[in-house]
Design an enzyme around this catalytic site. Structure first.
Site, mmCIF file in Angstrom:
data_model
loop_
_atom_site.group_PDB
_atom_site.id
_atom_site.type_symbol
_atom_site.label_atom_id
_atom_site.label_comp_id
_atom_site.label_asym_id
_atom_site.label_seq_id
_atom_site.Cartn_x
_atom_site.Cartn_y
_atom_site.Cartn_z
ATOM 1 N N SER A 166 0.830 -1.205 0.000
ATOM 2 C CA SER A 166 0.000 0.000 0.000
ATOM 3 C C SER A 166 0.861 1.249 0.000
ATOM 4 C CB SER A 166 -0.925 0.018 1.225
ATOM 5 O OG SER A 166 -1.596 1.260 1.326
ATOM 6 N N ASP A 312 -5.137 -0.153 -9.714
ATOM 7 C CA ASP A 312 -6.277 0.687 -10.087
ATOM 8 C C ASP A 312 -6.783 0.401 -11.497
ATOM 9 O OD1 ASP A 312 -6.458 1.973 -7.658
ATOM 10 O OD2 ASP A 312 -5.156 3.633 -8.250
#
Length: 427
Positions: A166, A312
């Site tokens: 992350s 994404d």
């Protein structure tokens, strides 16, 4: 909203809006640097506007000129207590990065967001920041928003191994570490986008990166800069997909960011057999002009350390897979389940309702192609990337209408998406 269907071809040149990840960070670093920062090419989507408003509420002067955003930086010690809770809207980036920054201030603040953001776990940042001595509290075991941050100026450095890949968690720790006496070391599980590390150096800060290990000594002072934001590859992804799967299409996308930590999509396109070429490559600012044409695609496996480099883009990659010959396997992508919505479920639901042969797994999807798509009534689930994926999928529909609920979610990252679609449409 009724979406365009029966596309004959998409053709033309386009400049996609500024990179969302870099735009957030440019505003943040401009605010905490000393002196003026001028940002060209900033994305003016709802997420970035939430970050801008938050810093205005923290006492930072930010104003617009004709083609730029100007920030009068206050330095780390110049932020003022907000007179009200800070509204992060739909932006997980805003909430997580600001939590890291504000954890080292001498005041308390509450961060809240919309219904979607209020379901996203914040324990992934509260745990490392608490180890540094910060006080953060959310709701329940996962520390869901609203999040209360009680600032502490005596934070201590940590050595921390990220349990998930992350960039947001990494960035939250780095923003706290910049204000902390001593050396903080972060070990990544997998390499993630490095925009925060690059921006620290761009603003005059220092850190060292060795593979998956990042070391940073604080406290540091940063100086205002003039920045040019590249076009967002995550936004360009939808046009790249359209160019590949709409027959007769030929698209050129200018000034697209090609930071190596973000280019997994381009590698996938090439592995699937897509006709993709690079033009006007600028290695210094990591941009290129990308050209795509309609292609015959093949199914592949997408997994492992490639996933953080295209996390994404996975919704639109799933769409590509519906138009590829053979089976595509997406694995190791469980992070999709804690995005703006559960993207594994949302992608499976939307494309499945439109006729795709797609199956959700715990950590990804299995897509069998090539399948024709048909009309359906679907929803973005409040997720901008689901909305844009659906709009591109609708272009292939020959029978029935595609209606999209909550289409306003697209404003999060691409306010002119439908205007750009009209520019590229050819009857």
């Amino acid at each position: 909203m009724k979406l365009r269907t029966k596309a004959k071809a998409l053709r033309g040149r386009l400049r996609v809006p500024g990179d969302k990840s870099i735009s957030h960070r440019a505003v943040i670093f401009g605010a905490i640097a000393e002196g003026q920062t001028v940002i060209h090419g900033l994305l003016r989507g709802q997420d970035v506007l939430a970050t801008i408003q938050a810093f205005r509420d923290l006492g930072v002067t930010i104003y617009e000129s004709a083609d730029s955003l100007i920030i009068e930086g206050r330095g780390f010690k110049g932020l003022k207590p907000a007179q009200k809770p800070l509204d992060m809207g739909n932006s997980g980036t805003s909430m997580r990065l600001l939590a890291g920054l504000l954890a080292a201030q001498d005041f308390s603040v509450q961060l809240f967001g919309d219904d979607s953001l209020s379901r996203r776990p914040m324990d992934r940042i509260t745990i490392p920041l608490s180890l540094m001595g910060a006080e953060l509290s959310g709701q329940g075991e996962k520390e869901l928003p609203p999040l209360i941050v009680k600032g502490c100026q005596g934070l201590r450095p940590i050595h921390y191994q990220l349990p998930v890949a992350s960039a947001q968690v990494k960035s939250a720790i780095l923003l706290a570490a910049l204000q902390t006496q001593g050396e903080t070391v972060i070990l990544e599980k997998e390499l993630t986008r490095n925009h925060t590390e690059e921006m620290i150096e761009q603003f005059g800060g220092k850190l060292s990166v060795a593979g998956k290990q990042i070391s940073i000594k604080g406290p540091q002072r940063l100086q205002g800069q003039t920045l040019q934001i590249p076009g967002d590859l995550s936004s360009a992804a939808f046009w790249l997909a359209a160019g590949l799967i709409v027959p007769g299409s030929d698209l050129v996308l200018e000034n697209v960011g090609i930071n190596p930590t973000r280019t997994g999509l381009l590698e996938v396109i090439e592995k699937m057999g897509g006709q993709l070429s690079y033009q006007a490559v600028d290695k210094d600012i990591q941009t290129a002009t990308l050209k795509v044409s309609y292609s015959t695609l093949k199914g592949i496996e997408i997994s492992g350390d490639l996933i953080p480099r295209l996390i994404d883009e996975l919704p639109v990659i799933a769409l590509l897979a519906t138009q590829a010959q053979g089976t595509t396997y997406i694995r190791d992508a469980q992070e999709l389940r804690v995005k703006e919505t559960d993207r594994i479920q949302a992608v499976t639901d939307v494309l499945g309702q439109m006729g795709a042969d797609i199956q959700a797994t715990e950590d990804g999807m299995v897509i069998r192609g090539k399948t024709p798509l048909h009309g359906a009534a679907v929803s973005t689930c409040g997720d901008h990337r689901i909305g844009m994926m659906t709009a591109i999928a609708a272009l292939l529909v020959e029978e029935g209408q595609v209606t999209l609920e909550r289409a306003e979610a697209i404003l999060t990252s691409y306010p002119d998406f439908f205007k750009d679609l009209e520019r590229l449409w050819h009857d």
